[in-house]
Design a protein around this motif. Structure first.
Motif, PDB file in Angstrom:
ATOM      1  N   GLY A  86       8.375   0.069   8.699  1.00  0.00           N
ATOM      2  CA  GLY A  86       8.643   0.577   7.341  1.00  0.00           C
ATOM      3  C   GLY A  86       7.346   0.910   6.632  1.00  0.00           C
ATOM      4  O   GLY A  86       6.252   0.594   7.100  1.00  0.00           O
ATOM      5  N   ASP A  87       7.471   1.566   5.483  1.00  0.00           N
ATOM      6  CA  ASP A  87       6.286   1.925   4.695  1.00  0.00           C
ATOM      7  C   ASP A  87       5.665   0.656   4.128  1.00  0.00           C
ATOM      8  O   ASP A  87       6.138   0.111   3.133  1.00  0.00           O
ATOM      9  CB  ASP A  87       6.680   2.840   3.526  1.00  0.00           C
ATOM     10  CG  ASP A  87       7.084   4.240   3.977  1.00  0.00           C
ATOM     11  OD1 ASP A  87       6.618   4.683   5.047  1.00  0.00           O
ATOM     12  OD2 ASP A  87       7.847   4.891   3.246  1.00  0.00           O
ATOM     13  N   GLY A  88       4.598   0.224   4.767  1.00  0.00           N
ATOM     14  CA  GLY A  88       3.939  -0.999   4.315  1.00  0.00           C
ATOM     15  C   GLY A  88       2.834  -0.720   3.327  1.00  0.00           C
ATOM     16  O   GLY A  88       2.315  -1.637   2.683  1.00  0.00           O
ATOM     17  N   ARG A  89       2.445   0.537   3.227  1.00  0.00           N
ATOM     18  CA  ARG A  89       1.374   0.876   2.283  1.00  0.00           C
ATOM     19  C   ARG A  89       1.550   2.301   1.772  1.00  0.00           C
ATOM     20  O   ARG A  89       0.579   3.025   1.563  1.00  0.00           O
ATOM     21  CB  ARG A  89       0.028   0.738   2.959  1.00  0.00           C
ATOM     22  CG  ARG A  89       0.004   1.454   4.287  1.00  0.00           C
ATOM     23  CD  ARG A  89      -1.312   1.986   4.602  1.00  0.00           C
ATOM     24  NE  ARG A  89      -1.313   2.420   5.989  1.00  0.00           N
ATOM     25  CZ  ARG A  89      -2.392   2.707   6.641  1.00  0.00           C
ATOM     26  NH1 ARG A  89      -3.546   2.607   6.056  1.00  0.00           N
ATOM     27  NH2 ARG A  89      -2.330   3.123   7.880  1.00  0.00           N
ATOM     28  N   ALA A  90       2.799   2.689   1.656  1.00  0.00           N
ATOM     29  CA  ALA A  90       3.080   4.038   1.169  1.00  0.00           C
ATOM     30  C   ALA A  90       4.362   4.002   0.356  1.00  0.00           C
ATOM     31  O   ALA A  90       5.226   3.160   0.601  1.00  0.00           O
ATOM     32  CB  ALA A  90       3.236   5.002   2.345  1.00  0.00           C
ATOM     33  N   PHE A 116       7.741  -4.081   2.983  1.00  0.00           N
ATOM     34  CA  PHE A 116       7.518  -3.910   4.424  1.00  0.00           C
ATOM     35  C   PHE A 116       6.046  -4.057   4.810  1.00  0.00           C
ATOM     36  O   PHE A 116       5.630  -3.616   5.882  1.00  0.00           O
ATOM     37  CB  PHE A 116       8.045  -2.542   4.875  1.00  0.00           C
ATOM     38  CG  PHE A 116       9.428  -2.250   4.373  1.00  0.00           C
ATOM     39  CD1 PHE A 116      10.462  -3.167   4.573  1.00  0.00           C
ATOM     40  CD2 PHE A 116       9.708  -1.089   3.675  1.00  0.00           C
ATOM     41  CE1 PHE A 116      11.743  -2.915   4.090  1.00  0.00           C
ATOM     42  CE2 PHE A 116      10.991  -0.825   3.192  1.00  0.00           C
ATOM     43  CZ  PHE A 116      12.008  -1.747   3.397  1.00  0.00           C
ATOM     44  N   SER A 117       5.272  -4.674   3.954  1.00  0.00           N
ATOM     45  CA  SER A 117       3.826  -4.750   4.219  1.00  0.00           C
ATOM     46  C   SER A 117       3.463  -5.772   5.287  1.00  0.00           C
ATOM     47  O   SER A 117       2.346  -5.754   5.797  1.00  0.00           O
ATOM     48  CB  SER A 117       3.060  -5.093   2.935  1.00  0.00           C
ATOM     49  OG  SER A 117       3.182  -4.056   2.001  1.00  0.00           O
ATOM     50  N   ARG A 118       4.379  -6.673   5.612  1.00  0.00           N
ATOM     51  CA  ARG A 118       4.053  -7.782   6.532  1.00  0.00           C
ATOM     52  C   ARG A 118       2.731  -8.411   6.080  1.00  0.00           C
ATOM     53  O   ARG A 118       2.580  -8.714   4.917  1.00  0.00           O
ATOM     54  CB  ARG A 118       4.021  -7.268   7.974  1.00  0.00           C
ATOM     55  CG  ARG A 118       5.403  -6.710   8.410  1.00  0.00           C
ATOM     56  CD  ARG A 118       5.352  -6.012   9.738  1.00  0.00           C
ATOM     57  NE  ARG A 118       4.607  -4.762   9.656  1.00  0.00           N
ATOM     58  CZ  ARG A 118       4.018  -4.160  10.674  1.00  0.00           C
ATOM     59  NH1 ARG A 118       4.062  -4.701  11.866  1.00  0.00           N
ATOM     60  NH2 ARG A 118       3.393  -3.020  10.508  1.00  0.00           N
ATOM     61  N   ILE A 253       2.112  13.883  12.367  1.00  0.00           N
ATOM     62  CA  ILE A 253       2.147  12.926  11.257  1.00  0.00           C
ATOM     63  C   ILE A 253       1.338  11.688  11.608  1.00  0.00           C
ATOM     64  O   ILE A 253       1.180  11.351  12.781  1.00  0.00           O
ATOM     65  CB  ILE A 253       3.608  12.542  10.911  1.00  0.00           C
ATOM     66  CG1 ILE A 253       3.657  11.796   9.580  1.00  0.00           C
ATOM     67  CG2 ILE A 253       4.260  11.731  12.022  1.00  0.00           C
ATOM     68  CD1 ILE A 253       5.076  11.625   9.035  1.00  0.00           C
ATOM     69  N   ASP A 254       0.827  11.036  10.568  1.00  0.00           N
ATOM     70  CA  ASP A 254       0.084   9.772  10.681  1.00  0.00           C
ATOM     71  C   ASP A 254      -1.204   9.937  11.475  1.00  0.00           C
ATOM     72  O   ASP A 254      -1.342   9.458  12.597  1.00  0.00           O
ATOM     73  CB  ASP A 254       0.968   8.652  11.255  1.00  0.00           C
ATOM     74  CG  ASP A 254       1.666   7.903  10.135  1.00  0.00           C
ATOM     75  OD1 ASP A 254       1.556   8.343   8.967  1.00  0.00           O
ATOM     76  OD2 ASP A 254       2.316   6.878  10.409  1.00  0.00           O
ATOM     77  N   TYR A 255      -2.125  10.624  10.836  1.00  0.00           N
ATOM     78  CA  TYR A 255      -3.449  10.792  11.412  1.00  0.00           C
ATOM     79  C   TYR A 255      -4.193   9.467  11.273  1.00  0.00           C
ATOM     80  O   TYR A 255      -4.552   9.063  10.176  1.00  0.00           O
ATOM     81  CB  TYR A 255      -4.221  11.868  10.654  1.00  0.00           C
ATOM     82  CG  TYR A 255      -3.665  13.259  10.858  1.00  0.00           C
ATOM     83  CD1 TYR A 255      -4.241  14.108  11.795  1.00  0.00           C
ATOM     84  CD2 TYR A 255      -2.583  13.725  10.121  1.00  0.00           C
ATOM     85  CE1 TYR A 255      -3.743  15.391  11.987  1.00  0.00           C
ATOM     86  CE2 TYR A 255      -2.082  15.003  10.306  1.00  0.00           C
ATOM     87  CZ  TYR A 255      -2.668  15.826  11.232  1.00  0.00           C
ATOM     88  OH  TYR A 255      -2.179  17.093  11.419  1.00  0.00           O
TER      89      TYR A 255
HETATM   90  P1  AMP Z   1       0.254   3.171  11.220  1.00  0.00           P
HETATM   91  O1  AMP Z   1      -0.468   2.645  12.420  1.00  0.00           O
HETATM   92  O2  AMP Z   1      -0.646   3.570  10.101  1.00  0.00           O
HETATM   93  O3  AMP Z   1       1.248   4.215  11.564  1.00  0.00           O
HETATM   94  O4  AMP Z   1       1.062   1.925  10.629  1.00  0.00           O
HETATM   95  C1  AMP Z   1       1.948   1.145  11.391  1.00  0.00           C
HETATM   96  C2  AMP Z   1       2.694   0.206  10.484  1.00  0.00           C
HETATM   97  O5  AMP Z   1       1.800  -0.721   9.842  1.00  0.00           O
HETATM   98  C3  AMP Z   1       3.449   0.872   9.351  1.00  0.00           C
HETATM   99  O6  AMP Z   1       4.618   0.144   9.114  1.00  0.00           O
HETATM  100  C4  AMP Z   1       2.492   0.767   8.195  1.00  0.00           C
HETATM  101  O7  AMP Z   1       3.142   0.821   6.955  1.00  0.00           O
HETATM  102  C5  AMP Z   1       1.888  -0.603   8.441  1.00  0.00           C
HETATM  103  N1  AMP Z   1       0.549  -0.726   7.843  1.00  0.00           N
HETATM  104  C6  AMP Z   1      -0.586  -0.135   8.273  1.00  0.00           C
HETATM  105  N2  AMP Z   1      -1.625  -0.470   7.481  1.00  0.00           N
HETATM  106  C7  AMP Z   1      -1.140  -1.291   6.525  1.00  0.00           C
HETATM  107  C8  AMP Z   1      -1.710  -1.980   5.400  1.00  0.00           C
HETATM  108  N3  AMP Z   1      -3.006  -1.881   5.113  1.00  0.00           N
HETATM  109  N4  AMP Z   1      -0.881  -2.737   4.651  1.00  0.00           N
HETATM  110  C9  AMP Z   1       0.419  -2.844   4.926  1.00  0.00           C
HETATM  111  N5  AMP Z   1       1.012  -2.232   5.967  1.00  0.00           N
HETATM  112  C10 AMP Z   1       0.262  -1.458   6.758  1.00  0.00           C
END
Ligand code: AMP
Ligand code: MG
Length: 472
Positions: A86-90, A116-118, A253-255
């Motif tokens: 999930g969107d953990g930082r968006a 969803f930030s875990r 998506i997701d650079y």
């Molecule tokens: P990504 O590798 O950027 O596609 O992220 C994979 C997952 O980790 C997604 O669910 C992101 O929302 C989460 N995530 C990545 N960085 C962070 C962060 N700094 N804080 C919270 N969640 C994150």
């Protein structure tokens, strides 16, 4: 004039099973560092004053009509299923129907913690934000489907990564943020009602002509096949092709730890966390098929007659390698200046690529120089190129407009990794002129720009970037 965004939020209307409502978390002192005026115009945004832009795109002021939410998804990360991401930082601010008639998401990335930030801090730092801005806009200019970048705001807060880094928020624009992982989570939970609603929503939004889940699967397959061929044709390595980073719309998506290759080495990996080389340049077609198989696995849940559905889905997935191959052939034929297919083209391309690997030739510069005397200079052993070029000349002499075809298919300028790193270093020091120069030049990658020729040079040995870190 006030900043206005003509929101129309269809995803929010889909229902709370798909997201958690979540406003962006305000930041200490937002400063606008970049704003993409052309994109804003295309989206129908009235830009307003800079101070207001900093507040809105930093997350301190939720604009009228926005309905901020964090989307739910899961996904396979490096082959292992993670049941909840999930969107953990968006947060998705909402959608607009742009002036081209297409609906687009406007999302803040790095906007603070969500449900969803875990363990994460919900933030991003300036480096990856600037990289995503430059590389996604370059990708767009290269004609390859991609999310885009609308704004960068520095937050005035530090984030802890490999040290204290300046925090930033990227405003990202996408055809949607629906991913393979968005389907996987509802399939894994056995929530067929949501899975069905999502399938209909995604089809209506991206592929209005298709019918049923298998129609959607086919459409995603075709879009992804085109996308991967596009990446391969410009030497792009995504770096983290997890299923949660695989867009249903077929956009890049997701650079994260992504990069364009300098010398042509098909096994190239940049991501510092990709120890096995799963997402190496040459593996990308196989991984795209693997990701589509995960979408297929999710969609099969929607059928009562599972056996028939498995059979149909398998057929759809199995056709993907050939589709990637033919899109790849079309792209690489163009790169050789060839407009119509002929027997032997495939061997001709493979032979050049093999010689490029052996001769440590720069991928972009070799193709751009084809047809000029400079191509051979790219090779450690120029005679090896000459041998190849004889056959190519014989094949391509009859092409009506070879020179024009070559220039239209082979960019002069790509976002070279060492330039990106230097741009980031400068930005962190408060100097944004390398950023402005890169975005300006990369907006016209197929044009000769003689004053900018130094941006064509591959990294000198001491500038080579061996890994881009995932500390995003
Ligand atoms: P990504 O590798 O950027 O596609 O992220 C994979 C997952 O980790 C997604 O669910 C992101 O929302 C989460 N995530 C990545 N960085 C962070 C962060 N700094 N804080 C919270 N969640 C994150
Ligand atoms: Mg992701």
């Amino acid at each position: 004039m006030k900043l206005t965004i003509p929101f129309d939020n269809s995803f929010a209307r889909l229902g709370v099973a798909f997201y958690a409502r979540q406003p962006p978390v305000p930041v200490k002192s937002p400063v606008l560092r970049a704003f993409n005026q052309d994109l804003a115009d295309m989206l129908g945004i009235t830009p307003g004053e800079v101070a207001e832009q900093a507040l809105v795109f930093g997350g301190n002021l939720v604009p009228d009509g926005a309905d901020p939410l964090a989307q739910l998804y899961s996904g396979h990360q490096f082959g292992n299923y993670n049941p909840q991401l999930g969107d953990g930082r968006a947060v998705l601010l909402g959608e607009v129907v742009a002036t081209d008639g297409m609906r687009r998401d406007i999302q803040l990335k790095g906007s603070g913690r969500t449900p969803f930030s875990r363990g994460g801090d919900g933030r991003a730092w300036l480096g990856p934000v600037m990289r995503e801005y430059v590389v996604s806009e370059a990708m767009h200019a290269l004609g390859i489907p991609t999310t885009r970048a609308l704004a960068v705001v520095e937050t005035g807060e530090d984030v802890i990564r490999e040290g204290r880094m300046p925090g930033a928020v990227l405003t990202r624009v996408a055809a949607s943020h629906l991913r393979v992982g968005t389907f996987q989570i509802f399939a894994a939970r056995g929530d067929l009602k949501s899975l069905r609603a999502l399938t209909e929503y995604a089809s209506d939004r991206h592929y209005p002509d298709v019918t049923g889940p298998m129609g959607l699967l086919k459409a995603v397959r075709d879009a992804q096949a085109e996308l991967i061929a596009g990446w391969m044709s410009v030497g792009f390595i995504h770096g983290v092709m997890n299923t949660d980073n695989c867009s249903i719309s077929g956009e890049t998506i997701d650079y994260g730890p992504c990069a364009f290759m300098d010398t042509y080495q098909p096994g190239t990996v940049f991501s510092s966390i990709d120890h096995q080389g799963r997402y190496a340049y040459s593996n990308q077609p196989d991984i795209a098929v693997w990701n589509l198989a995960q979408l297929a696995t999710a969609l099969i849940q929607l059928f009562d007659d599972r056996e028939a559905a498995v059979e149909q889905a398998t057929e759809i997935v199995h056709a993907m390698p050939a589709l990637i191959e033919s899109a790849w052939m079309r792209r690489f034929r163009g790169k050789l200046g060839l407009t119509s297919p002929r027997k032997g083209d495939s061997a001709l391309i493979d032979d050049l690529l093999a010689r490029m690997t052996a001769g440590q030739a720069d991928f972009t510069n070799t193709f751009r120089a084809l047809g000029s005397s400079r191509a051979r200079d790219q090779f450690a052993d120029p005679a090896s190129f000459d041998q190849w070029a004889e056959g190519w000349q014989a094949r391509s002499d009859s092409e009506p407009d070879r020179g024009a075809t070559l220039k239209a298919a082979n960019p002069a300028f790509i976002p070279r990794n060492h330039r990106i790193e230097a741009m980031i270093e400068a930005a962190v020091a408060g100097n944004f002129s390398p950023f402005h120069r890169l975005t300006r030049v990369l907006a016209h990658p197929f044009q000769d720009q003689p004053d900018e020729n130094d941006l064509k040079n591959p990294a000198e040995p001491d500038e080579v970037v061996v890994a881009t870190f995932c500390g995003t």
